[in-house]
Design a protein around this motif. Structure first.
Motif, PDB file in Angstrom:
ATOM      1  N   ASN A  17       0.830  -1.198   0.000  1.00  8.08           N
ATOM      2  CA  ASN A  17       0.000   0.000   0.000  1.00  8.08           C
ATOM      3  C   ASN A  17       0.873   1.259   0.000  1.00  8.08           C
ATOM      4  OD1 ASN A  17      -2.413   1.472   0.112  1.00  8.08           O
ATOM      5  ND2 ASN A  17      -2.250   1.645   2.325  1.00  8.08           N
ATOM      6  N   ILE A  18       1.945   1.259   0.755  1.00  9.63           N
ATOM      7  CA  ILE A  18       2.856   2.414   0.777  1.00  9.63           C
ATOM      8  C   ILE A  18       3.498   2.591  -0.597  1.00  9.63           C
ATOM      9  CG2 ILE A  18       4.963   3.346   1.811  1.00  9.63           C
ATOM     10  CD1 ILE A  18       4.195   1.846   4.389  1.00  9.63           C
ATOM     11  N   ALA A  19       3.851   1.493  -1.253  1.00 16.45           N
ATOM     12  CA  ALA A  19       4.424   1.560  -2.600  1.00 16.45           C
ATOM     13  C   ALA A  19       3.412   2.131  -3.593  1.00 16.45           C
ATOM     14  CB  ALA A  19       4.877   0.176  -3.042  1.00 16.45           C
ATOM     15  N   THR A  20       2.155   1.742  -3.451  1.00 17.82           N
ATOM     16  CA  THR A  20       1.098   2.253  -4.326  1.00 17.82           C
ATOM     17  C   THR A  20       0.919   3.752  -4.137  1.00 17.82           C
ATOM     18  OG1 THR A  20      -0.028   0.120  -4.214  1.00 17.82           O
ATOM     19  CG2 THR A  20      -1.329   2.002  -4.952  1.00 17.82           C
ATOM     20  N   ILE A  21       0.926   4.204  -2.898  1.00 20.17           N
ATOM     21  CA  ILE A  21       0.772   5.636  -2.611  1.00 20.17           C
ATOM     22  C   ILE A  21       1.941   6.419  -3.192  1.00 20.17           C
ATOM     23  CG2 ILE A  21       0.753   7.318  -0.738  1.00 20.17           C
ATOM     24  CD1 ILE A  21      -0.836   5.218   0.903  1.00 20.17           C
ATOM     25  N   LYS A  25       1.705   9.452  -5.977  1.00 19.46           N
ATOM     26  CA  LYS A  25       2.234  10.791  -5.701  1.00 19.46           C
ATOM     27  C   LYS A  25       3.294  11.217  -6.717  1.00 19.46           C
ATOM     28  CE  LYS A  25       1.469  11.113  -0.737  1.00 19.46           C
ATOM     29  NZ  LYS A  25       2.135  11.255   0.580  1.00 19.46           N
ATOM     30  N   GLY A  26       3.723  10.302  -7.574  1.00 16.53           N
ATOM     31  CA  GLY A  26       4.714  10.646  -8.588  1.00 16.53           C
ATOM     32  C   GLY A  26       6.143  10.472  -8.114  1.00 16.53           C
ATOM     33  N   VAL A  34       7.047   9.166 -15.183  1.00 19.00           N
ATOM     34  CA  VAL A  34       6.263   8.931 -13.973  1.00 19.00           C
ATOM     35  C   VAL A  34       5.191   7.902 -14.300  1.00 19.00           C
ATOM     36  CG1 VAL A  34       4.744  10.003 -12.267  1.00 19.00           C
ATOM     37  CG2 VAL A  34       6.682  11.272 -13.160  1.00 19.00           C
ATOM     38  N   VAL A  35       5.009   6.935 -13.407  1.00 17.61           N
ATOM     39  CA  VAL A  35       4.120   5.810 -13.713  1.00 17.61           C
ATOM     40  C   VAL A  35       3.039   5.636 -12.657  1.00 17.61           C
ATOM     41  CG1 VAL A  35       5.858   4.530 -14.997  1.00 17.61           C
ATOM     42  CG2 VAL A  35       5.666   4.197 -12.547  1.00 17.61           C
ATOM     43  N   ARG A  50      11.920   8.017  -5.264  1.00 16.86           N
ATOM     44  CA  ARG A  50      12.241   9.053  -4.273  1.00 16.86           C
ATOM     45  C   ARG A  50      11.649   8.625  -2.943  1.00 16.86           C
ATOM     46  NH1 ARG A  50      14.570  13.697  -3.504  1.00 16.86           N
ATOM     47  NH2 ARG A  50      13.663  15.277  -2.146  1.00 16.86           N
ATOM     48  N   LYS A  51      12.534   8.384  -1.969  1.00 15.32           N
ATOM     49  CA  LYS A  51      12.104   7.924  -0.658  1.00 15.32           C
ATOM     50  C   LYS A  51      13.027   8.537   0.383  1.00 15.32           C
ATOM     51  CE  LYS A  51      11.697   3.764   2.061  1.00 15.32           C
ATOM     52  NZ  LYS A  51      12.219   2.426   2.214  1.00 15.32           N
TER      53      LYS A  51
END
Length: 124
Positions: A17-21, A25-26, A34-35, A50-51
């Motif tokens: 879910n965090i990866a999806t968010i 967010k780009g 951007v995907v 970007r993390k």
């Protein structure tokens, strides 16, 4: 495999879910674009994530069948993140450290003068 699932499988994100968010967010790019989270990834794709204010760059070597252990991650990707990105993060951590703990209260008179001098010097 979907990009959000891939990033979760190779342990860049704790949950899918965090990866999806992050994708929504780009913060995730595949081959400079951007995907969306549903974008399929293939071997030889370059991914930029970007993390935590660091731009991770990686190349997909193979698609994992499911989430892999930390020791096996290098089988599926090559990390090409420059060392300067991590050095900038360390400098940011040092800049945030301050002798007064957060939430201790209002700045003292000395703190206020130091802050004013700091901002005044930067304007000149």
């Amino acid at each position: 495999m979907r990009i959000d699932k891939f990033l979760w499988c190779v342990r860049y994100f704790k949950t899918r879910n965090i990866a999806t968010i992050a994708c929504k967010k780009g913060h995730v790019k595949v081959n400079e674009a951007v995907v969306k989270p549903s974008r399929e990834v293939y071997p030889t794709d370059t991914i930029e994530v970007r993390k935590n204010q660091v731009n991770y760059k990686l190349t997909v070597l193979d698609i994992p069948p499911n989430r892999v252990g930390a020791k096996l991650v290098d089988i599926y990707r090559v990390d090409k993140t420059p060392k300067s990105a991590f050095e900038a993060q360390e400098l940011l951590k040092l800049a945030k450290d301050y002798y007064r703990k957060k939430g201790v209260g209002r700045p003292t008179k000395k703190d206020r003068r130091d802050l004013d001098n700091l901002t005044f010097e930067n304007e000149q």
